[in-house]
Motif scaffolding. Sequence first.
Motif, PDB file in Angstrom:
ATOM      1  N   LEU A  28      44.998  43.156  43.322  1.00 47.06           N
ATOM      2  CA  LEU A  28      43.676  42.788  42.860  1.00 47.06           C
ATOM      3  C   LEU A  28      42.709  43.778  43.502  1.00 47.06           C
ATOM      4  CD1 LEU A  28      42.030  40.705  41.238  1.00 47.06           C
ATOM      5  CD2 LEU A  28      41.730  39.451  43.379  1.00 47.06           C
ATOM      6  N   SER A  29      41.919  44.428  42.698  1.00 47.76           N
ATOM      7  CA  SER A  29      41.016  45.467  43.189  1.00 47.76           C
ATOM      8  C   SER A  29      39.928  44.896  44.089  1.00 47.76           C
ATOM      9  CB  SER A  29      40.369  46.171  41.991  1.00 47.76           C
ATOM     10  OG  SER A  29      39.462  47.146  42.415  1.00 47.76           O
ATOM     11  N   ASP A  30      39.514  45.704  45.068  1.00 49.10           N
ATOM     12  CA  ASP A  30      38.350  45.329  45.873  1.00 49.10           C
ATOM     13  C   ASP A  30      37.132  45.182  44.969  1.00 49.10           C
ATOM     14  OD1 ASP A  30      39.840  45.423  48.191  1.00 49.10           O
ATOM     15  OD2 ASP A  30      39.208  47.444  48.717  1.00 49.10           O
ATOM     16  N   GLU A  31      37.036  46.060  43.993  1.00 49.07           N
ATOM     17  CA  GLU A  31      35.936  46.027  43.030  1.00 49.07           C
ATOM     18  C   GLU A  31      36.254  44.997  41.954  1.00 49.07           C
ATOM     19  OE1 GLU A  31      33.052  47.909  43.057  1.00 49.07           O
ATOM     20  OE2 GLU A  31      33.712  48.605  45.020  1.00 49.07           O
ATOM     21  N   GLN A  32      35.468  43.957  41.885  1.00 52.04           N
ATOM     22  CA  GLN A  32      35.637  42.945  40.844  1.00 52.04           C
ATOM     23  C   GLN A  32      34.478  43.010  39.854  1.00 52.04           C
ATOM     24  OE1 GLN A  32      38.353  40.579  40.222  1.00 52.04           O
ATOM     25  NE2 GLN A  32      39.107  42.411  41.274  1.00 52.04           N
ATOM     26  N   ASP A  33      34.070  44.247  39.501  1.00 48.45           N
ATOM     27  CA  ASP A  33      33.010  44.443  38.522  1.00 48.45           C
ATOM     28  C   ASP A  33      33.404  43.843  37.176  1.00 48.45           C
ATOM     29  OD1 ASP A  33      34.990  46.388  38.414  1.00 48.45           O
ATOM     30  OD2 ASP A  33      33.623  48.068  38.220  1.00 48.45           O
ATOM     31  N   TYR A  34      34.682  43.774  36.906  1.00 51.95           N
ATOM     32  CA  TYR A  34      35.246  43.060  35.765  1.00 51.95           C
ATOM     33  C   TYR A  34      36.248  42.086  36.364  1.00 51.95           C
ATOM     34  CZ  TYR A  34      32.778  46.522  33.145  1.00 51.95           C
ATOM     35  OH  TYR A  34      31.761  47.302  32.650  1.00 51.95           O
ATOM     36  N   ILE A  35      35.973  40.809  36.219  1.00 50.08           N
ATOM     37  CA  ILE A  35      36.755  39.784  36.894  1.00 50.08           C
ATOM     38  C   ILE A  35      38.236  39.937  36.555  1.00 50.08           C
ATOM     39  CG2 ILE A  35      37.113  37.283  37.142  1.00 50.08           C
ATOM     40  CD1 ILE A  35      34.486  38.393  38.378  1.00 50.08           C
ATOM     41  N   GLY A  36      39.055  40.018  37.605  1.00 51.64           N
ATOM     42  CA  GLY A  36      40.492  40.215  37.431  1.00 51.64           C
ATOM     43  C   GLY A  36      40.908  41.674  37.444  1.00 51.64           C
ATOM     44  N   LYS A  72      44.909  37.358  29.927  1.00 48.85           N
ATOM     45  CA  LYS A  72      44.451  36.565  28.779  1.00 48.85           C
ATOM     46  C   LYS A  72      44.697  35.083  29.018  1.00 48.85           C
ATOM     47  CE  LYS A  72      44.907  40.283  25.425  1.00 48.85           C
ATOM     48  NZ  LYS A  72      45.619  40.815  24.257  1.00 48.85           N
ATOM     49  N   ALA A  73      45.876  34.743  29.535  1.00 45.92           N
ATOM     50  CA  ALA A  73      46.235  33.340  29.749  1.00 45.92           C
ATOM     51  C   ALA A  73      45.446  32.699  30.887  1.00 45.92           C
ATOM     52  CB  ALA A  73      47.740  33.230  30.022  1.00 45.92           C
ATOM     53  N   VAL A  74      45.290  33.422  31.988  1.00 46.64           N
ATOM     54  CA  VAL A  74      44.709  32.843  33.200  1.00 46.64           C
ATOM     55  C   VAL A  74      43.179  32.903  33.222  1.00 46.64           C
ATOM     56  CG1 VAL A  74      44.575  33.143  35.707  1.00 46.64           C
ATOM     57  CG2 VAL A  74      46.773  33.253  34.561  1.00 46.64           C
ATOM     58  N   LEU A  75      42.614  34.012  32.759  1.00 41.54           N
ATOM     59  CA  LEU A  75      41.159  34.192  32.866  1.00 41.54           C
ATOM     60  C   LEU A  75      40.443  34.246  31.515  1.00 41.54           C
ATOM     61  CD1 LEU A  75      41.117  36.822  35.750  1.00 41.54           C
ATOM     62  CD2 LEU A  75      40.531  34.384  35.901  1.00 41.54           C
ATOM     63  N   GLY A  76      41.208  34.249  30.425  1.00 40.69           N
ATOM     64  CA  GLY A  76      40.599  34.279  29.107  1.00 40.69           C
ATOM     65  C   GLY A  76      40.149  35.649  28.649  1.00 40.69           C
ATOM     66  N   ILE A 137      33.752  35.914  48.191  1.00 42.42           N
ATOM     67  CA  ILE A 137      35.165  35.966  48.578  1.00 42.42           C
ATOM     68  C   ILE A 137      35.925  34.756  48.037  1.00 42.42           C
ATOM     69  CG2 ILE A 137      34.813  34.909  50.842  1.00 42.42           C
ATOM     70  CD1 ILE A 137      37.392  37.657  49.979  1.00 42.42           C
ATOM     71  N   LYS A 138      35.276  33.616  47.976  1.00 43.60           N
ATOM     72  CA  LYS A 138      35.914  32.409  47.440  1.00 43.60           C
ATOM     73  C   LYS A 138      36.347  32.621  45.984  1.00 43.60           C
ATOM     74  CE  LYS A 138      35.086  27.430  47.160  1.00 43.60           C
ATOM     75  NZ  LYS A 138      34.123  26.358  47.375  1.00 43.60           N
ATOM     76  N   ASP A 139      35.521  33.313  45.203  1.00 38.00           N
ATOM     77  CA  ASP A 139      35.860  33.591  43.811  1.00 38.00           C
ATOM     78  C   ASP A 139      36.986  34.626  43.720  1.00 38.00           C
ATOM     79  OD1 ASP A 139      33.872  31.805  43.217  1.00 38.00           O
ATOM     80  OD2 ASP A 139      32.515  33.264  42.302  1.00 38.00           O
ATOM     81  N   LYS A 140      36.932  35.639  44.579  1.00 32.88           N
ATOM     82  CA  LYS A 140      38.002  36.650  44.597  1.00 32.88           C
ATOM     83  C   LYS A 140      39.328  36.002  44.970  1.00 32.88           C
ATOM     84  CE  LYS A 140      39.438  41.075  46.496  1.00 32.88           C
ATOM     85  NZ  LYS A 140      39.153  42.170  47.414  1.00 32.88           N
ATOM     86  N   GLU A 141      39.322  35.134  45.958  1.00 36.14           N
ATOM     87  CA  GLU A 141      40.550  34.445  46.360  1.00 36.14           C
ATOM     88  C   GLU A 141      41.080  33.553  45.243  1.00 36.14           C
ATOM     89  OE1 GLU A 141      39.205  32.629  49.992  1.00 36.14           O
ATOM     90  OE2 GLU A 141      39.725  34.421  51.187  1.00 36.14           O
ATOM     91  N   LYS A 142      40.190  32.938  44.477  1.00 37.65           N
ATOM     92  CA  LYS A 142      40.605  32.111  43.332  1.00 37.65           C
ATOM     93  C   LYS A 142      41.304  32.966  42.283  1.00 37.65           C
ATOM     94  CE  LYS A 142      40.296  28.465  40.515  1.00 37.65           C
ATOM     95  NZ  LYS A 142      40.960  27.205  40.739  1.00 37.65           N
ATOM     96  N   VAL A 143      40.722  34.115  41.955  1.00 38.58           N
ATOM     97  CA  VAL A 143      41.336  35.030  40.981  1.00 38.58           C
ATOM     98  C   VAL A 143      42.703  35.480  41.496  1.00 38.58           C
ATOM     99  CG1 VAL A 143      41.146  37.289  39.854  1.00 38.58           C
ATOM    100  CG2 VAL A 143      39.134  35.805  40.030  1.00 38.58           C
ATOM    101  N   PHE A 144      42.763  35.855  42.767  1.00 39.16           N
ATOM    102  CA  PHE A 144      44.015  36.290  43.386  1.00 39.16           C
ATOM    103  C   PHE A 144      45.088  35.217  43.241  1.00 39.16           C
ATOM    104  CE2 PHE A 144      46.688  36.166  47.238  1.00 39.16           C
ATOM    105  CZ  PHE A 144      47.377  37.356  47.076  1.00 39.16           C
ATOM    106  N   THR A 145      44.759  33.995  43.585  1.00 40.88           N
ATOM    107  CA  THR A 145      45.730  32.897  43.525  1.00 40.88           C
ATOM    108  C   THR A 145      46.198  32.655  42.088  1.00 40.88           C
ATOM    109  OG1 THR A 145      44.769  31.866  45.473  1.00 40.88           O
ATOM    110  CG2 THR A 145      46.077  30.444  44.042  1.00 40.88           C
TER     111      THR A 145
END
Length: 153
Positions: A28-36, A72-76, A137-145
């Motif tokens: 998962l990139s440090d840059e989350q300019d595009y979620i995921g 597509k499945a996880v984040l739409g 960071i909470k959102d990044k960790e959610k995407v990671f999980t």
Amino acid sequence: MENCSWCNLSEEDKQFQVYEGMFWSVFLSDEQDYIGRCVLALKRHCGQLSELTDDEWKELRSLICKMETCLKAVLGATLCNWSCLMNGFYKDSEPKPHLHIHIRPRYDKPVILNGNTYIDCEFGHHYAKYKSGAIPIKDKEKVFTLLKEWLNR
């Protein structure tokens, strides 16, 4: 290879690794300019796509399919932009490029994480080069999980 940041990842660098294949790792990139947004890195030192072995190409194709399906499945995600530019390595006086590929999921609908809404304002256009990639960071960790669980099921 000595002095290659991708060949010498620390445990801290690997904390957001979502998947590891035989030849490729996905972070998962440090840059989350595009979620995921993720980076696929070849596990051996290699400077260009034309130097990939048949087995590395085969796994890369499989991983592209897997990542697109996951995002597509996880984040739409509606679609994914892929890039292998390598330009940053050539800023050094003695470039040592290491093959890696960026994946930027693109969204025609908002992504909601922990109550925060993220909108892809450039959807339908090229990705923005200097868009802020800072998310809580909470959102990044959610995407990671979410990604790690889906990819490793």
